[in-house]
Design an enzyme around this catalytic site. Structure first.
Site, PDB file in Angstrom:
ATOM      1  N   ASP A   1     105.095  11.885 -14.147  1.00 41.49           N
ATOM      2  CA  ASP A   1     105.391  12.561 -12.892  1.00 41.49           C
ATOM      3  C   ASP A   1     105.102  14.042 -12.941  1.00 41.49           C
ATOM      4  OD1 ASP A   1     107.638  13.117 -14.717  1.00 41.49           O
ATOM      5  OD2 ASP A   1     108.520  14.117 -12.992  1.00 41.49           O
TER       6      ASP A   1
ATOM      7  N   LYS B   1     112.078   8.276 -17.371  1.00 38.36           N
ATOM      8  CA  LYS B   1     111.586   7.158 -16.583  1.00 38.36           C
ATOM      9  C   LYS B   1     110.111   6.914 -16.828  1.00 38.36           C
ATOM     10  CE  LYS B   1     114.282   9.384 -13.228  1.00 38.36           C
ATOM     11  NZ  LYS B   1     114.241  10.190 -12.004  1.00 38.36           N
TER      12      LYS B   1
ATOM     13  N   GLU C   1     107.143   5.645 -25.269  1.00 31.45           N
ATOM     14  CA  GLU C   1     107.197   6.923 -24.553  1.00 31.45           C
ATOM     15  C   GLU C   1     105.882   7.132 -23.807  1.00 31.45           C
ATOM     16  OE1 GLU C   1     108.510   9.162 -23.035  1.00 31.45           O
ATOM     17  OE2 GLU C   1     109.145  10.862 -24.259  1.00 31.45           O
ATOM     18  N   ASP C   2     105.960   7.856 -22.693  1.00 30.07           N
ATOM     19  CA  ASP C   2     104.731   8.093 -21.928  1.00 30.07           C
ATOM     20  C   ASP C   2     103.793   9.055 -22.648  1.00 30.07           C
ATOM     21  OD1 ASP C   2     106.385  10.336 -21.535  1.00 30.07           O
ATOM     22  OD2 ASP C   2     106.360  10.227 -19.348  1.00 30.07           O
TER      23      ASP C   2
ATOM     24  N   PHE D   1      97.965  19.107 -17.693  1.00 33.27           N
ATOM     25  CA  PHE D   1      99.135  18.412 -17.164  1.00 33.27           C
ATOM     26  C   PHE D   1      98.657  17.181 -16.410  1.00 33.27           C
ATOM     27  CE2 PHE D   1     102.922  17.416 -14.832  1.00 33.27           C
ATOM     28  CZ  PHE D   1     103.923  17.747 -15.736  1.00 33.27           C
ATOM     29  N   VAL D   2      99.166  16.025 -16.811  1.00 33.33           N
ATOM     30  CA  VAL D   2      98.685  14.769 -16.228  1.00 33.33           C
ATOM     31  C   VAL D   2      99.809  14.026 -15.506  1.00 33.33           C
ATOM     32  CG1 VAL D   2      96.754  14.441 -17.817  1.00 33.33           C
ATOM     33  CG2 VAL D   2      99.023  13.595 -18.451  1.00 33.33           C
TER      34      VAL D   2
ATOM     35  N   ASP E   1     104.198  15.351 -26.534  1.00 27.54           N
ATOM     36  CA  ASP E   1     103.731  16.690 -26.172  1.00 27.54           C
ATOM     37  C   ASP E   1     104.171  17.663 -27.275  1.00 27.54           C
ATOM     38  OD1 ASP E   1     102.659  18.676 -24.445  1.00 27.54           O
ATOM     39  OD2 ASP E   1     104.569  18.962 -23.445  1.00 27.54           O
TER      40      ASP E   1
ATOM     41  N   ARG F   1     104.282   8.969  -9.995  1.00 23.84           N
ATOM     42  CA  ARG F   1     104.446   7.979 -11.056  1.00 23.84           C
ATOM     43  C   ARG F   1     103.706   6.685 -10.740  1.00 23.84           C
ATOM     44  NH1 ARG F   1     108.499   9.788 -14.554  1.00 23.84           N
ATOM     45  NH2 ARG F   1     110.211  10.938 -13.616  1.00 23.84           N
TER      46      ARG F   1
ATOM     47  N   LYS G   1      99.226  14.844 -26.812  1.00 16.68           N
ATOM     48  CA  LYS G   1      98.583  16.163 -26.699  1.00 16.68           C
ATOM     49  C   LYS G   1      98.812  16.899 -28.008  1.00 16.68           C
ATOM     50  CE  LYS G   1      99.904  17.093 -21.923  1.00 16.68           C
ATOM     51  NZ  LYS G   1     100.669  18.040 -21.096  1.00 16.68           N
TER      52      LYS G   1
END
Ligand code: IMP
Ligand code: MG
Length: 183
Positions: free
Chosen positions: A166, A40, A106-107, A159-160, A110, A172, A138
């Site tokens: 989320d 999401k 994509e958000d 971690f963001v 990683d 979010r 990242k």
């Protein structure tokens, strides 16, 4: 969770997203594109990015889940975090990708596991082109070699949350991207 610290402001995000939109508009001039958002986390990025792309376009969404959730934002998954299929499809796209210009949205990039899996899955559908747009990257966390084609910001190993990202489904809706402090 106390004291989220702003890492990237809403104004910085808006400026960068409009630059990425201009890049995509230029790269696909005269063509159509399909944005495929990864649920999401990419929903907000997709909605802003797509409005900065001045091309004929359609939206689609794909869902994936990595087995297990992180026990805390700063802990690795306990087991099996390797390159051999810890990712599983939960929702497929609704339209044909064949001979289309597909932009996977994509958000965050990683370890690279999710997008490596998705790239392989979607390449099998024989798109004309397949590009990756990731708001965040990242690079220090990468386990599989993969680069985004349109990357908003490279960030350190923190971690963001916010702007779609989320922690345990929360945060979010924050307008800025914030760092979750280490305990
Ligand atoms: P990858 O498969 O390791 O590249 O992981 C990508 C997914 O992990 C993203 O789609 C996010 O859902 C999640 N993720 C990785 N880092 C973060 C973060 O800092 N905040 C929130 N979610 C993250
Ligand atoms: Mg997530």
């Amino acid at each position: 969770m106390a004291d989220l610290k702003v890492l990237i402001t809403r104004a910085e995000i808006a400026k960068r997203v409009s630059e990425l939109g201009a890049d995509i508009t230029r790269d696909f001039a005269g063509q159509s594109v399909i944005f495929v958002g990864v649920l999401k986390g990419a929903a907000i990025f997709l909605s802003d990015l797509a409005r900065q792309v001045k091309l004929d376009s359609t939206f689609d969404f794909i869902g994936v889940s990595s087995y297990g959730n992180r026990p805390s934002p700063h802990q690795e998954l306990k087991s099996g975090w390797d390159s051999t299929g810890e990712v599983r499809l939960t929702k497929d796209v609704d339209q044909s990708m064949k001979d289309k210009n597909v932009i996977v949205v994509e958000d965050i990039l990683d370890t690279g596991l999710t997008l490596t899996y998705l790239k392989k899955l979607l390449m099998a559908r024989q798109p004309r082109t397949l590009k990756i747009a990731a708001l965040l990257d990242k690079p220090s966390r990468r386990k599989l070699p993969l680069e985004g084609d349109y990357v908003g910001f490279k960030i350190p190993d923190e971690f963001v949350v916010g702007y779609g990202l989320d922690y345990a489904e929360r945060y979010r809706n924050l307008a800025d991207i914030c760092v979750v402090p280490r305990e």
